[in-house]
Design a protein around this motif. Sequence first.
Motif, PDB file in Angstrom:
ATOM      1  N   TRP A  48      43.654  36.009  46.408  1.00 36.13           N
ATOM      2  CA  TRP A  48      44.975  35.391  46.912  1.00 36.13           C
ATOM      3  C   TRP A  48      45.793  36.332  47.842  1.00 36.13           C
ATOM      4  O   TRP A  48      46.962  36.525  47.951  1.00 36.13           O
ATOM      5  CB  TRP A  48      45.823  35.425  45.619  1.00 36.13           C
ATOM      6  CG  TRP A  48      45.375  36.436  44.531  1.00 36.13           C
ATOM      7  CD1 TRP A  48      44.458  36.306  43.452  1.00 36.13           C
ATOM      8  CD2 TRP A  48      45.956  37.810  44.452  1.00 36.13           C
ATOM      9  NE1 TRP A  48      44.414  37.422  42.924  1.00 36.13           N
ATOM     10  CE2 TRP A  48      45.596  38.505  43.393  1.00 36.13           C
ATOM     11  CE3 TRP A  48      46.923  38.381  45.062  1.00 36.13           C
ATOM     12  CZ2 TRP A  48      45.737  39.581  42.951  1.00 36.13           C
ATOM     13  CZ3 TRP A  48      47.298  39.693  44.604  1.00 36.13           C
ATOM     14  CH2 TRP A  48      46.775  40.277  43.599  1.00 36.13           C
ATOM     15  N   SER A  49      45.077  37.584  48.297  1.00 35.73           N
ATOM     16  CA  SER A  49      45.691  38.594  48.967  1.00 35.73           C
ATOM     17  C   SER A  49      46.049  38.398  50.700  1.00 35.73           C
ATOM     18  O   SER A  49      45.071  37.612  51.160  1.00 35.73           O
ATOM     19  CB  SER A  49      44.662  39.863  48.906  1.00 35.73           C
ATOM     20  OG  SER A  49      45.062  40.801  49.970  1.00 35.73           O
ATOM     21  N   ASN A 103      36.135  37.648  38.782  1.00 29.69           N
ATOM     22  CA  ASN A 103      36.609  38.886  39.028  1.00 29.69           C
ATOM     23  C   ASN A 103      36.383  40.163  38.173  1.00 29.69           C
ATOM     24  O   ASN A 103      36.932  40.974  38.098  1.00 29.69           O
ATOM     25  CB  ASN A 103      38.280  38.709  38.714  1.00 29.69           C
ATOM     26  CG  ASN A 103      38.345  38.117  37.591  1.00 29.69           C
ATOM     27  OD1 ASN A 103      37.854  38.377  36.421  1.00 29.69           O
ATOM     28  ND2 ASN A 103      39.614  37.235  37.256  1.00 29.69           N
ATOM     29  N   ARG A 129      38.855  35.917  42.271  1.00 27.40           N
ATOM     30  CA  ARG A 129      40.019  34.691  41.804  1.00 27.40           C
ATOM     31  C   ARG A 129      41.268  35.881  40.984  1.00 27.40           C
ATOM     32  O   ARG A 129      40.668  36.694  40.618  1.00 27.40           O
ATOM     33  CB  ARG A 129      39.617  33.975  40.956  1.00 27.40           C
ATOM     34  CG  ARG A 129      39.102  34.286  39.663  1.00 27.40           C
ATOM     35  CD  ARG A 129      38.415  33.134  39.010  1.00 27.40           C
ATOM     36  NE  ARG A 129      36.968  32.507  39.701  1.00 27.40           N
ATOM     37  CZ  ARG A 129      36.119  31.792  39.381  1.00 27.40           C
ATOM     38  NH1 ARG A 129      36.197  31.259  38.179  1.00 27.40           N
ATOM     39  NH2 ARG A 129      35.158  31.268  40.108  1.00 27.40           N
ATOM     40  N   THR A 130      42.298  35.125  40.949  1.00 29.63           N
ATOM     41  CA  THR A 130      43.336  35.878  40.112  1.00 29.63           C
ATOM     42  C   THR A 130      43.067  35.705  38.811  1.00 29.63           C
ATOM     43  O   THR A 130      42.655  34.822  38.259  1.00 29.63           O
ATOM     44  CB  THR A 130      44.753  34.813  40.706  1.00 29.63           C
ATOM     45  OG1 THR A 130      44.853  34.831  41.909  1.00 29.63           O
ATOM     46  CG2 THR A 130      45.727  35.539  39.831  1.00 29.63           C
ATOM     47  N   THR A 167      42.470  28.809  39.472  1.00 24.06           N
ATOM     48  CA  THR A 167      42.261  29.521  40.566  1.00 24.06           C
ATOM     49  C   THR A 167      41.030  29.468  41.428  1.00 24.06           C
ATOM     50  O   THR A 167      40.149  29.103  40.833  1.00 24.06           O
ATOM     51  CB  THR A 167      42.979  30.973  40.611  1.00 24.06           C
ATOM     52  OG1 THR A 167      41.975  31.666  40.017  1.00 24.06           O
ATOM     53  CG2 THR A 167      44.192  31.027  40.014  1.00 24.06           C
ATOM     54  N   PRO A 185      41.323  40.819  46.887  1.00 29.33           N
ATOM     55  CA  PRO A 185      41.463  39.492  46.105  1.00 29.33           C
ATOM     56  C   PRO A 185      41.720  38.418  46.844  1.00 29.33           C
ATOM     57  O   PRO A 185      42.240  38.283  47.968  1.00 29.33           O
ATOM     58  CB  PRO A 185      42.836  39.654  45.371  1.00 29.33           C
ATOM     59  CG  PRO A 185      43.037  41.357  45.056  1.00 29.33           C
ATOM     60  CD  PRO A 185      42.344  41.844  46.436  1.00 29.33           C
ATOM     61  N   GLN A 215      40.261  43.471  40.723  1.00 30.99           N
ATOM     62  CA  GLN A 215      41.482  43.963  41.286  1.00 30.99           C
ATOM     63  C   GLN A 215      41.854  45.305  41.125  1.00 30.99           C
ATOM     64  O   GLN A 215      42.400  45.991  42.217  1.00 30.99           O
ATOM     65  CB  GLN A 215      42.608  42.999  40.890  1.00 30.99           C
ATOM     66  CG  GLN A 215      42.462  41.435  41.327  1.00 30.99           C
ATOM     67  CD  GLN A 215      41.399  40.671  40.711  1.00 30.99           C
ATOM     68  OE1 GLN A 215      40.847  41.186  39.723  1.00 30.99           O
ATOM     69  NE2 GLN A 215      41.308  39.326  41.132  1.00 30.99           N
TER      70      GLN A 215
END
Length: 572
Positions: free
Chosen positions: A220-221, A192, A144-145, A187, A218, A312
Motif C-alpha cells: 500500500w506504500s 507480511n 499486504r496491510t 487487502t 508495503p 512493515q
Amino acid sequence: MTGKLRSSAWLDGTDEAALLHRAALRSAGATPDGRPVIGIADTASDLNPCNLGLRDLIDPLRSAIEDAGGTAVVFPVMSLGEDLMKPSAMLYRNLAAMELEETARAYPLDGLVLLANCDKTVPAALMAAASADLPALLLLGGPRTPAMMRGRRLGSGTDLWRMLDERRTGRLGDDGWAELEHCLGTTTGACNTMGTASTMALLTEALAMTLPGAAGLPAWSTELAELATRTGRRVVEMVREDIRPQRVITQAGLDNALRVLAAVGGSTNAIIHLAAIAGRLGLDASLDHAARIFADIPLLADVEPCGARLMQDFVAAGGLGTLLKALGELADPTAPAADGRTVADVVAEAPAPGEVIRPRSRELAPAPTMAVVRGSLAPDGAVIKVAAASRELLRHTGPARVFSSYEDMRERMDDEASAIGPDAVLVMRGCGPVGAPGMPEWGMVPVPEPLARAGVTDMVRISDGRMSGTSFGTVVLHVAPESEVGGPLALVEDGDLIALDVPAGRIDLLVDGTVLEHRRQAWSPRPSPHRRGWPALYRERVLQAPEGADFDVLAAPTPDRRRVVPPVVGRS
C-alpha cells in the motif's frame, strides 16, 4: 551502448521481415526506432491476491522506461498464487520459469522487468532471468496491510496456524473463525510475515536483482510507484551497459543471500529456490555449503514466525541494508547491488541496528537458525528451521507414526490420535518433488487433537515435502531421496524408532539393516495417476530437493550449457 541491440536482429533493415516486425510493434503502440525494447512481464491476476497490486505499477514503470529512452512492451505470464493453486504452486514454478525464459528468447527484447511477489513467482523469475541472461530486474509488489482482529495486528499465515490450533482445542469458536476469514480477506499483497514471499524478496535484493531498499516495501506504500520509476530507468541503463544476470548473480551475492536467509529466520523453501538458481549458473548452493554458512549466523530479525513483528516493522527499521550492517564482517561487502554499487556502499548508508533488526551483541537466538541433517533416513540431506523449533526436541528419539499422503493423514489422524503419544515422530511422506507431484507444503502435520487439548504444542515431524515459511515447529523437511523414488523414508513403518540429533547433524532410522533390506525388496513405487500433460512431464524431469527441484534439462552447471542460442530471425 556497448554494442548492437539484440532487437536489431528483428527490427533493422528494409526487407519484408524487418518491416513486418516493426509494423507488429507499432500496432501495439510501441516505437521501434532503435530504442532498447524492454519487456514487462506481468504476473498480476485476480486469482492471485499477492500479485494483484502489480497492475498499478505498470504505468509508472512504462513511463520511466520510455522517458529513459526505451520502448516498453507488456506481456502476460502465468501467475503462481499460493492461496488457490493445488496441489501446490511449486508444481508450476518450473513451468513459469520456462515460459518467461522462452518468451524472452523468442521475442525482440533487449531487457526485462519481471513483476513478481507471491512465493513461487519470484524464484521462477530469478531462474528465468539467470537462463535468458538479458539485462533484467525484478519489481516486487510488497507485503499486504496488516489486518486487525480483536485489537491486534494479524501476521499472514502465522496467525492462521495459531488460530487453527486454538480452534482445534476449543479456544476459538465459530464466530471467531468467521471473523478471522473476513479479516484475512481485506487487502492484496504478499504475506507480511517472514514467509517465503518476504524471504525471497530479501534474497532477490541480496542477489542484486532488485534495487536496494525494494524488498519489503508495503503493497500500500506510495514508495512502490517511485520504485517502479527507478527500476524502469535502471533497466535501460543496464541494457546500454550490457549488465546481465550471469554477471550480476555472483557466488558472493549467493552466499550473502544464504546469510540473510539464516539471519531473518526465513522460509526453508528458499533453500530449494537458491539451489535452483545456483544450478542455472554453476554456483554453489549445495546443502553442505549452506550448512557451513548457517553455522555462524544468529537470528537478528524480530519478525514472525521466529519473532514478534511484521515486515512493515522490518522495513521501517532499515530493511536489508541494516540487516547486512548487523551481520558485519559475516557478510561479503564486495557483492554487487542492483544499482551498480556494492554491498559496502549500501551498508554505509543504512540505519544502525536496533530492536526489530538486532545487532549481533543482542541476537534473538544463537546460530544456527537453519540446519542440515543427514543419516540413514536422509542420505542426501534434509533441513530444519532451528529458530522455529522447540529446543527440547532438537535431540529426540521416538516411534514413527507414518502417513503416506495428505489424504491418508487427514483420514487417519483423528481416528488414531488416541494411540499417538507425545513422544511420537510424525512422518509425512509421498509429498516430495516426484511424489505429489510438485512438493506441496504438507510437512507440518498438525499435533493430534487429543494431545493439543492436553497442552502439547509441538512434536517432531519429518517429511520429504515442504512447509509454509509462515509456519513453525520442529519439522524436518526436504528429506532426500524422497520416498516416491525409493528413498529410506519409503521403508519406515509405524513404531520404528527415529533418532533426530540436530546439533550433531544427524537423522537416523534405528532399524536393523537386514530388516530394511527385506522391506526394500518388497517395496515398489505407487502407480502414478498422471499419464499425460504437465504433471507427467514434471515427474519425469524433476530433480530432488537438494538440487533445487529444477528440471534436469534446465540446470546448466557448465558455461557451455548456459550458452543462449540466438534466434533465427526471418519470415515466420
